[in-house]
Design a protein around this motif. Sequence first.
Motif, PDB file in Angstrom:
ATOM      1  N   SER A  42      47.767  37.855  48.842  1.00 56.74           N
ATOM      2  CA  SER A  42      47.561  38.688  50.027  1.00 56.74           C
ATOM      3  C   SER A  42      47.274  37.806  51.241  1.00 56.74           C
ATOM      4  N   LYS A  43      47.546  38.323  52.405  1.00 62.34           N
ATOM      5  CA  LYS A  43      47.212  37.585  53.624  1.00 62.34           C
ATOM      6  C   LYS A  43      46.002  38.217  54.328  1.00 62.34           C
ATOM      7  N   GLU A  44      45.429  39.254  53.721  1.00 64.32           N
ATOM      8  CA  GLU A  44      44.272  39.923  54.329  1.00 64.32           C
ATOM      9  C   GLU A  44      43.057  38.995  54.357  1.00 64.32           C
ATOM     10  N   SER A  45      42.144  39.262  55.286  1.00 65.20           N
ATOM     11  CA  SER A  45      40.935  38.444  55.363  1.00 65.20           C
ATOM     12  C   SER A  45      40.004  38.806  54.207  1.00 65.20           C
ATOM     13  N   ILE A  46      39.065  37.916  53.907  1.00 64.43           N
ATOM     14  CA  ILE A  46      38.113  38.178  52.830  1.00 64.43           C
ATOM     15  C   ILE A  46      37.272  39.421  53.155  1.00 64.43           C
ATOM     16  N   SER A  47      36.993  39.649  54.429  1.00 62.07           N
ATOM     17  CA  SER A  47      36.210  40.839  54.796  1.00 62.07           C
ATOM     18  C   SER A  47      36.924  42.115  54.371  1.00 62.07           C
ATOM     19  N   ARG A  48      38.267  42.085  54.437  1.00 61.72           N
ATOM     20  CA  ARG A  48      39.032  43.269  54.030  1.00 61.72           C
ATOM     21  C   ARG A  48      39.250  43.306  52.527  1.00 61.72           C
ATOM     22  N   LEU A  49      39.335  42.126  51.916  1.00 66.24           N
ATOM     23  CA  LEU A  49      39.652  42.093  50.469  1.00 66.24           C
ATOM     24  C   LEU A  49      38.436  42.460  49.608  1.00 66.24           C
ATOM     25  N   ARG A  50      37.233  42.169  50.101  1.00 66.68           N
ATOM     26  CA  ARG A  50      36.045  42.502  49.299  1.00 66.68           C
ATOM     27  C   ARG A  50      35.812  44.029  49.370  1.00 66.68           C
ATOM     28  N   GLY A  51      35.019  44.514  48.387  1.00 62.70           N
ATOM     29  CA  GLY A  51      34.717  45.942  48.413  1.00 62.70           C
ATOM     30  C   GLY A  51      35.666  46.787  47.576  1.00 62.70           C
ATOM     31  N   THR A  52      36.633  46.147  46.909  1.00 61.11           N
ATOM     32  CA  THR A  52      37.607  46.887  46.087  1.00 61.11           C
ATOM     33  C   THR A  52      37.654  46.260  44.692  1.00 61.11           C
ATOM     34  N   VAL A  53      37.836  47.094  43.668  1.00 62.48           N
ATOM     35  CA  VAL A  53      38.085  46.553  42.325  1.00 62.48           C
ATOM     36  C   VAL A  53      39.600  46.558  42.113  1.00 62.48           C
ATOM     37  N   TYR A  54      40.156  45.375  41.860  1.00 59.35           N
ATOM     38  CA  TYR A  54      41.614  45.234  41.687  1.00 59.35           C
ATOM     39  C   TYR A  54      41.971  45.182  40.204  1.00 59.35           C
ATOM     40  N   GLU A  55      43.191  45.629  39.889  1.00 61.62           N
ATOM     41  CA  GLU A  55      43.744  45.429  38.539  1.00 61.62           C
ATOM     42  C   GLU A  55      44.547  44.135  38.628  1.00 61.62           C
ATOM     43  N   TYR A  56      43.914  43.010  38.262  1.00 59.18           N
ATOM     44  CA  TYR A  56      44.625  41.728  38.348  1.00 59.18           C
ATOM     45  C   TYR A  56      45.776  41.701  37.342  1.00 59.18           C
ATOM     46  N   SER A  57      45.517  42.250  36.145  1.00 56.36           N
ATOM     47  CA  SER A  57      46.569  42.397  35.127  1.00 56.36           C
ATOM     48  C   SER A  57      46.206  43.625  34.306  1.00 56.36           C
ATOM     49  N   ASP A  58      46.961  43.874  33.232  1.00 60.16           N
ATOM     50  CA  ASP A  58      46.677  45.069  32.417  1.00 60.16           C
ATOM     51  C   ASP A  58      45.264  45.038  31.849  1.00 60.16           C
ATOM     52  N   THR A  59      44.769  43.821  31.573  1.00 59.85           N
ATOM     53  CA  THR A  59      43.471  43.735  30.893  1.00 59.85           C
ATOM     54  C   THR A  59      42.362  43.158  31.769  1.00 59.85           C
ATOM     55  N   VAL A  60      42.721  42.585  32.907  1.00 58.53           N
ATOM     56  CA  VAL A  60      41.725  41.857  33.710  1.00 58.53           C
ATOM     57  C   VAL A  60      41.555  42.507  35.084  1.00 58.53           C
ATOM     58  N   LYS A  61      40.310  42.827  35.409  1.00 57.17           N
ATOM     59  CA  LYS A  61      40.025  43.360  36.753  1.00 57.17           C
ATOM     60  C   LYS A  61      39.616  42.202  37.667  1.00 57.17           C
ATOM     61  N   ALA A  62      39.478  42.471  38.946  1.00 57.23           N
ATOM     62  CA  ALA A  62      39.078  41.410  39.882  1.00 57.23           C
ATOM     63  C   ALA A  62      38.348  42.001  41.076  1.00 57.23           C
ATOM     64  N   ILE A  63      37.381  41.238  41.576  1.00 56.29           N
ATOM     65  CA  ILE A  63      36.784  41.561  42.879  1.00 56.29           C
ATOM     66  C   ILE A  63      36.751  40.279  43.712  1.00 56.29           C
ATOM     67  N   ALA A  64      36.623  40.451  45.013  1.00 57.61           N
ATOM     68  CA  ALA A  64      36.515  39.295  45.912  1.00 57.61           C
ATOM     69  C   ALA A  64      35.169  39.370  46.618  1.00 57.61           C
ATOM     70  N   THR A  65      34.585  38.210  46.870  1.00 60.14           N
ATOM     71  CA  THR A  65      33.322  38.191  47.605  1.00 60.14           C
ATOM     72  C   THR A  65      33.293  36.973  48.526  1.00 60.14           C
ATOM     73  N   TYR A  66      32.293  36.926  49.385  1.00 63.27           N
ATOM     74  CA  TYR A  66      32.185  35.788  50.304  1.00 63.27           C
ATOM     75  C   TYR A  66      31.846  34.511  49.537  1.00 63.27           C
ATOM     76  N   HIS A  67      32.339  33.409  50.048  1.00 61.42           N
ATOM     77  CA  HIS A  67      32.039  32.102  49.447  1.00 61.42           C
ATOM     78  C   HIS A  67      30.571  31.760  49.749  1.00 61.42           C
TER      79      HIS A  67
END
Length: 263
Positions: free
Chosen positions: A211-236
Amino acid sequence: MTNAELAALEFLVDAGITQAYSDEPNNRLQSVSPILAANIPDELPNTLPLAPAENALLMPHNDIIAEAQKLAAACTTLDDLKTAIQNFDGLDVKKTATQIVFADGNPAAKVMIIGEAPGADEDRHGKPFVGVSGQLLDKILACINLSRAGDTADNSVYISNILNWRPPGNRTPTQAEMEVAYPFIRRHIELVNPQILVFCGGVAAQTLLQSKESISRLRGTVYEYSDTVKAIATYHPAFLLRTPLQKKKVWDDMLMLQGVLNG
Ligand code: URA
């Protein structure tokens, strides 16, 4: 070589200057450098001379990526993967780093944390997130009873970075470096097979969420990284050290992580 010359050389290598144009120094304060003047031919050739093709980075970028993909796909264990990354010559950052920084923590953990690239402390110790930002990360994780020293899948984390070598001078990895490192971190995730990934910072999140979105926009969502793995983003954590007011948002991210872990 004197100590001062050695220090100057270390400074240049640290700043990412690893190749010399010439054996002789070039005084750029002179209007026309004697070296340049001596080397200007009467007639310029209409093609540029090519350097010997001994450096992997002279391979087309797509070939280097294809090689990384082939090597990563062939790895069936984390040890295989570490050895493959260690032997791979397609990333110039390997030449300036002290050692590989592969991973730390419990590979059986449900949570896999992924940062950007090692810094000086990590390069020295051979482990990710051991400097000041790593210490803050450990404190954040401790708030939700997670630690890299944990011995069960529930109380531990596994930590790595997209790039396994320290970029000189701690510069941000280039887009080209991320593209080459991408097949290795993808395979790393497949081999660990965590329940959830936590991307620390914009570079990790953008690279792995493509994605090209900023981290501020990417955090706050639970993503389906793959069928079995979820993902979240947070500040460094390095960003939190500079901007402590944002800690509240990371606390929200940790609660979201806990929510996913608790089903
Ligand atoms: N920052 C990162 O992204 N990774 C580390 O390992 C250390 C600092």
